[in-house]
Design an enzyme around this catalytic site. Sequence first.
Site, mmCIF file in Angstrom:
data_model
loop_
_atom_site.group_PDB
_atom_site.id
_atom_site.type_symbol
_atom_site.label_atom_id
_atom_site.label_comp_id
_atom_site.label_asym_id
_atom_site.label_seq_id
_atom_site.Cartn_x
_atom_site.Cartn_y
_atom_site.Cartn_z
ATOM 1 C CG ASN A 1 -0.521 15.744 -0.103
ATOM 2 O OD1 ASN A 1 -0.692 14.830 0.685
ATOM 3 N ND2 ASN A 1 -0.117 15.564 -1.349
ATOM 4 C CB THR B 1 4.713 6.613 2.439
ATOM 5 O OG1 THR B 1 5.429 7.703 2.924
ATOM 6 C CG2 THR B 1 3.628 6.302 3.436
ATOM 7 C CE LYS C 1 -0.009 3.121 3.259
ATOM 8 N NZ LYS C 1 -0.429 4.502 3.188
#
Lengths: 392, 392
Positions: free
Chosen positions: B387, B188, B177
Amino acid sequence: MTVTTPLGFRAAGVTAGLKPSGKPDIALVVNDGPTFTAAAVFTENRCKAHPVLWSEQVCKDGQVRAVVLNSGGANCYTGPEGFQTTHASAELVAEKLSATAAAGVEPTGAIDVAVCSTGLIGDQLDRPRLLAGIADAVAQLDLAGGTAAATAIMTTDTHSKESTYAGAGWSIGGMAKGAGMLAPSLATMLVVITTDAVLDPVGADLALRAATGVTFDRLDSDGCMSTNDTVLLLASGASGVTPSHEEFTTGLTQVCHDLGQQLIGDAEGADHDIAIEVVNAANVQDAVDVGRAIARNNLFKCAVFGKDANWGRILAAVGTTQVAFDPTTLDVAFNGVWVCRNGGIGESRDLVDLTQRKVNVTVDLKAGAETATIWTNDLTHAYVHENSAYST
Amino acid sequence: MTVTTPLGFRAAGVTAGLKPSGKPDIALVVNDGPTFTAAAVFTENRCKAHPVLWSEQVCKDGQVRAVVLNSGGANCYTGPEGFQTTHASAELVAEKLSATAAAGVEPTGAIDVAVCSTGLIGDQLDRPRLLAGIADAVAQLDLAGGTAAATAIMTTDTHSKESTYAGAGWSIGGMAKGAGMLAPSLATMLVVITTDAVLDPVGADLALRAATGVTFDRLDSDGCMSTNDTVLLLASGASGVTPSHEEFTTGLTQVCHDLGQQLIGDAEGADHDIAIEVVNAANVQDAVDVGRAIARNNLFKCAVFGKDANWGRILAAVGTTQVAFDPTTLDVAFNGVWVCRNGGIGESRDLVDLTQRKVNVTVDLKAGAETATIWTNDLTHAYVHENSAYST
């Protein structure tokens, strides 16, 4: 108000037709002495523009008679032809100044003429237009020409940037351009600072490095280091006053700080001016490293644009550095609200109001007694728009 | 197709109600042996999330029986209460697995259960919901549960990411993921890779570091290093086959590369996937440093979004590094068109077509014989939007 405020300087700003907009694009600042002391700092980028390579040589002996600046083209990555354009600019200034000099004044050589360029990278300047404009600028030199010069160096700047400092019988004047691509060493900027104080080259250099080290070098709008950055200090000695080193450095730092804040306040597309103060660091370099890591974190910068006091992104940025701190004791405040205490949840982030343009972030490293502030901007839709639609 | 493709593994994905969306949020992968060899790499961020701190201890002895993963909360910067939540998760998995184990199977201890979390930073997980979901996941463990698990770890991912490799009598399966905040060390991401090959802990560790070093560690979507990154390799030995180290590393690298490309292809708000290949570097680290400097340059990333082959911004980024190169000999190509030759103007940038999602940038340092590729994305309006509007 500007570079012609100190005694001994003339300046001009003219339109040579280098910019599609037809706005002024050539500035000239001339030091009429009696001294020609100079100091300079340049970009640390290893891929430098031709005017930087030239001006580094000009400034080596601590003597500069004039600086010619153009917007409408950075003359960067333009090969031998570009370097010849820079050289021809300096030669023409020297020739014209020598031809118009008062009787008894020593002629100016090209090696005493600094050159600065700003605008698009990778395009040749139109040399005939540039040289015609330089001749025009020499003809228009004026004791009140500072603001015209400050206007002629603008690119995406929305306004000209000028500043002055009044000492006891001497003064400093400065002009700057820069509106993005702001990062160390130096932000993307051309800055000319004049003074009528009596300085020696070593003292001028020390003062300039001290002043830029805590001002321009701590601006980091978007992490991108430019190719043309130049800060030039010219001292005419025309006041006859010799201030102490501390006195002069204080005034110079004040002018640099003022110009720097004008730059960050005019950064391309920014909604917020963010001051990141790192306190209780083991040393100043640690504080600068942490401030810079936060200033370059796109997620943090987007959060500020979204008016979100996202302290988790700050800790994640601090955690990328190698400085002295303990993750379980970090505190973080937005505008004085300590939203993170000891590396965990502090006061409610709902108490933070980020609707104002000015934002203060404080990071307490609890590792010493040193402090540094880095100034940056948020990351906005307008930044992306300006920098995707406009080639620099 | 996934982590349950290799023999010896069961998995599950369930909905515990941790996400406001009501989508699946807990995944469990269990190694049924006969071996429990494991290796792991974690974020290098010094401000780590609790599940990383816990799992580092779990993986130290090279033995892991199960991994439980949750989306809907990163359990990061959540203080002692957060750490207790992580610990309680591992304890519950161990207890339930032991209670349902076949006769003769050694009971599982909490210290053999790795934990991964992803989602918002700085919020406490709802521990009762989490534990109820874990109990449910244990009950639903299935030999075909891999895809359900891959789905349950998604956050802003637009699709689940899975990959497999077929060796001679053994196989590898993986799930990942990650959809942003992609930067080294590791993007990440949460990644679980399973294999039924027979591995020893030292060999598993060497293979995993070799594979991640040239894949996940070279993704740099937005320069932001996460707090929760974990790549976990579990080997059941159930195939009875012991591949050579080279053979296994090749397969593992292929799976990591495939998952990594799926991550970069799904990065938040990106319009372009950019491969930056740095060739003729003095050494691999130089090539990586240059690739990363370009990948982190916001001006370059905005230019690609604007379909502008702005090679000047690439040179300006290269110039910020300390690697071996001569600015006057640099060449740069976009999609095979050498727009910069010897640090100056090359072929016309108008020949470059950046309308496709895939973009290849090549930088020739002419300083040696080494090469490395860094993968990144462009900087877009959508990135800023996601974001600034979404807290992570």
